[in-house]
Scaffold this motif. Structure first.
Motif, PDB file in Angstrom:
ATOM      1  N   PRO A 333       0.709  -1.320   0.252  1.00 18.03           N
ATOM      2  CA  PRO A 333      -0.387   0.048   0.034  1.00 18.03           C
ATOM      3  C   PRO A 333       1.159   1.140   0.005  1.00 18.03           C
ATOM      4  O   PRO A 333       1.904   1.291   0.247  1.00 18.03           O
ATOM      5  CB  PRO A 333      -0.398   0.153   1.414  1.00 18.03           C
ATOM      6  N   GLN A 334       0.625   2.212  -0.379  1.00 12.75           N
ATOM      7  CA  GLN A 334       1.031   3.716  -0.690  1.00 12.75           C
ATOM      8  C   GLN A 334       1.111   4.127   0.086  1.00 12.75           C
ATOM      9  O   GLN A 334       2.723   4.904   0.775  1.00 12.75           O
ATOM     10  CB  GLN A 334      -0.046   4.664  -1.033  1.00 12.75           C
ATOM     11  N   GLU A 335       0.698   4.283   1.484  1.00 13.94           N
ATOM     12  CA  GLU A 335       1.204   4.372   3.102  1.00 13.94           C
ATOM     13  C   GLU A 335       2.915   3.962   3.766  1.00 13.94           C
ATOM     14  O   GLU A 335       3.732   4.408   4.023  1.00 13.94           O
ATOM     15  CB  GLU A 335       0.201   4.319   4.168  1.00 13.94           C
ATOM     16  N   CYS A 336       3.478   2.433   2.878  1.00 15.43           N
ATOM     17  CA  CYS A 336       4.296   2.057   3.417  1.00 15.43           C
ATOM     18  C   CYS A 336       5.555   2.907   2.488  1.00 15.43           C
ATOM     19  O   CYS A 336       6.241   1.615   2.246  1.00 15.43           O
ATOM     20  CB  CYS A 336       4.236   0.274   3.167  1.00 15.43           C
ATOM     21  N   TRP A 337       5.128   3.686   1.318  1.00 15.29           N
ATOM     22  CA  TRP A 337       6.823   3.643   0.229  1.00 15.29           C
ATOM     23  C   TRP A 337       7.802   4.375   0.749  1.00 15.29           C
ATOM     24  O   TRP A 337       8.647   4.509  -0.122  1.00 15.29           O
ATOM     25  CB  TRP A 337       4.988   3.799  -0.681  1.00 15.29           C
ATOM     26  N   LYS A 338       6.962   5.593   1.860  1.00 15.86           N
ATOM     27  CA  LYS A 338       8.051   6.286   2.049  1.00 15.86           C
ATOM     28  C   LYS A 338       9.463   6.038   2.977  1.00 15.86           C
ATOM     29  O   LYS A 338       8.853   4.594   3.722  1.00 15.86           O
ATOM     30  CB  LYS A 338       7.618   6.870   3.736  1.00 15.86           C
ATOM     31  N   SER A 339      10.498   5.804   2.763  1.00 12.33           N
ATOM     32  CA  SER A 339      11.690   5.131   3.325  1.00 12.33           C
ATOM     33  C   SER A 339      11.801   5.675   4.532  1.00 12.33           C
ATOM     34  O   SER A 339      11.908   7.327   4.864  1.00 12.33           O
ATOM     35  CB  SER A 339      13.289   5.475   1.947  1.00 12.33           C
ATOM     36  N   THR A 340      12.581   4.791   5.838  1.00 11.88           N
ATOM     37  CA  THR A 340      13.161   5.297   6.286  1.00 11.88           C
ATOM     38  C   THR A 340      14.340   5.026   7.200  1.00 11.88           C
ATOM     39  O   THR A 340      15.040   5.496   8.182  1.00 11.88           O
ATOM     40  CB  THR A 340      12.120   5.100   7.728  1.00 11.88           C
ATOM     41  N   ALA A 341      15.332   5.406   6.026  1.00  9.04           N
ATOM     42  CA  ALA A 341      16.555   4.713   6.387  1.00  9.04           C
ATOM     43  C   ALA A 341      17.396   5.880   6.019  1.00  9.04           C
ATOM     44  O   ALA A 341      16.971   6.500   4.907  1.00  9.04           O
ATOM     45  CB  ALA A 341      17.117   3.619   4.903  1.00  9.04           C
ATOM     46  N   PRO A 342      18.406   6.714   6.516  1.00 10.78           N
ATOM     47  CA  PRO A 342      19.238   7.016   5.831  1.00 10.78           C
ATOM     48  C   PRO A 342      19.731   7.962   5.154  1.00 10.78           C
ATOM     49  O   PRO A 342      19.977   6.239   4.160  1.00 10.78           O
ATOM     50  CB  PRO A 342      19.986   8.296   7.981  1.00 10.78           C
ATOM     51  N   THR A 343      20.260   9.105   4.588  1.00  8.16           N
ATOM     52  CA  THR A 343      20.658   9.181   3.089  1.00  8.16           C
ATOM     53  C   THR A 343      22.310   9.706   4.128  1.00  8.16           C
ATOM     54  O   THR A 343      21.941  11.132   4.023  1.00  8.16           O
ATOM     55  CB  THR A 343      19.597   9.908   2.198  1.00  8.16           C
TER      56      THR A 343
END
Length: 394
Positions: A333-343
């Protein structure tokens, strides 16, 4: 025990320590990064004069991106199926028929965002056999319109070649060749010398699908199982040979006509190699970086751009979370598409050394490629598990 035996054993111990010291020192640095780069400890750095998170909900999970400066466009290598199929991170969804294929995109960054021509998928045609497309590294030889793709096909990883036509209303890439070879086990990144000759990195010797614990040991112990292979398609049959061994060999780029740069993710360094006339590589230097480098690129001014992952455990956590988002029908689902790992994004020149461009644990995540059009001062950053891309200027 005689004095002679004692001195002999001491001498052997000293030799072994001297021989292993560079390795132990490198592993110490990598382990320190795991503690130092926890997301809550990371500084927020942004030296961009402008930046914007674009193409949200249009492209995601883009592993690579390259700039074609003459055309004012970027070629993006993206794969929504990475949530279910990632041979590097060990994601193998059992219901293979539900795994969506990846896609290559043309992004014309000189056009307004609302232009219908700003973003277009590349249609892939004439692919032989079962079509399975999970792209990682991409490369383009503009003189011959040859497109190279590291494809982690469900039936086995390979390098696919296409002829790209940008003249039509919709970009089309016609498949011309597939390269399967024992020395191209885990293809990750490509840099072309011409349409018939290129270097390709293999990130591991031990594949996650064969022996997961062994592959993890290879990664975290910094074992030199990764390689750089030189491929000459003009030979009959095509000639493939290993020209360098690198712990977790990842991104590769030509720093200049005579120097090849290779990212070693396990060692947190960029290794520089002198390119010999026969395609062999001779190591000439090392650039240490404070994160695990992923892909590399060189802009038109000769600046080396490096993107990567400050804290691998957080990236692993993201991968596990993404797997938990997969529904019974294989949809994330779209609500899971955001990354939470740093850059972490940096640039390097021989004159100024390493300079940080962008470090964040809150905004754009899981960066794996940075590339720049130096003429127009437009850059892109892609994210391995991110929704959209980052577009920036210095």
């Amino acid at each position: 025990m005689s004095l002679y035996q004692t001195l002999s054993r001491l001498a052997i111990a000293v030799v072994l320590l001297a021989w292993t010291y560079p390795y132990l020192q490198g592993r110490q640095q990598a382990l320190i990064l795991l503690l130092k780069n926890k997301p809550e400890k990371l500084p927020e750095v942004n030296s961009f004069s402008s930046y914007s998170h674009k193409l949200i909900n249009k492209v995601r999970n883009c592993e690579d991106g390259l700039i074609v400066e003459e055309e004012a466009l970027a070629i993006l290598s993206c794969d929504p199926g990475r949530d279910l199929w990632n041979t590097v991170m060990g994601t193998f969804y059992p219901k293979r028929s539900l795994i969506p294929n990846g896609q290559l995109w043309i992004y014309r960054y000189d056009l307004p965002d609302d232009s219908e021509k700003a973003l277009a998928p590349i249609e892939l045609v004439d692919y032989p056999g079962e079509f399975s497309f999970h792209p990682l590294g991409v490369e383009y030889d503009r003189d011959t319109s040859t497109l190279f793709v590291c494809n982690h096909h469900l039936a086995g990883s390979r390098v696919d070649l296409f002829t790209l036509d940008l003249s039509a209303n919709k970009p089309v890439a016609r498949h011309t060749q597939t390269i399967l070879h024992p020395l191209i086990r885990t293809p990750n990144s490509i840099i072309a010398l011409n349409e018939k000759e290129f270097y390709v990195t293999n990130d591991h010797y031990i594949r996650r699908k064969d022996f997961a614990l062994g592959a993890l040991a290879e990664t975290y112990l910094g074992l030199p199982g990764g390689t750089v292979a030189h491929v000459n398609l003009a030979a009959e049959p095509p000639a493939v040979r290993t020209v360098a061994r690198v712990p977790f060999a990842n991104g590769v780029t030509l720093l200049n006509d005579s120097t090849v740069a290779v990212a070693s993710s396990s060692a947190a360094e960029i290794r520089l190699y002198k390119r010999l006339d026969n395609g062999s590589l001779e190591q000439s230097g090392i650039i240490k970086v404070p994160f695990l480098p992923d892909n590399l690129s060189t802009d038109g001014d000769g600046v080396l751009l490096i993107a990567g992952h400050p804290h691998p455990p957080t990236l692993d956590k993201l991968v596990h979370h993404r797997r938990s988002c997969v529904s019974e029908d294989g949809v994330v689902p779209q609500e899971c598409w955001k990354s939470t790992a740093p850059t972490w994004v940096s640039k390097w020149t021989a004159e100024k050394g390493l300079e940080d461009l962008y470090v964040s644990s809150r905004e754009f995540g899981s960066a794996c490629t940075a590339a720049k059009d130096a003429t127009r001062n437009v850059g892109i950053v892609t994210g391995l598990y991110e929704n959209g891309i980052l577009v920036w200027g210095e």
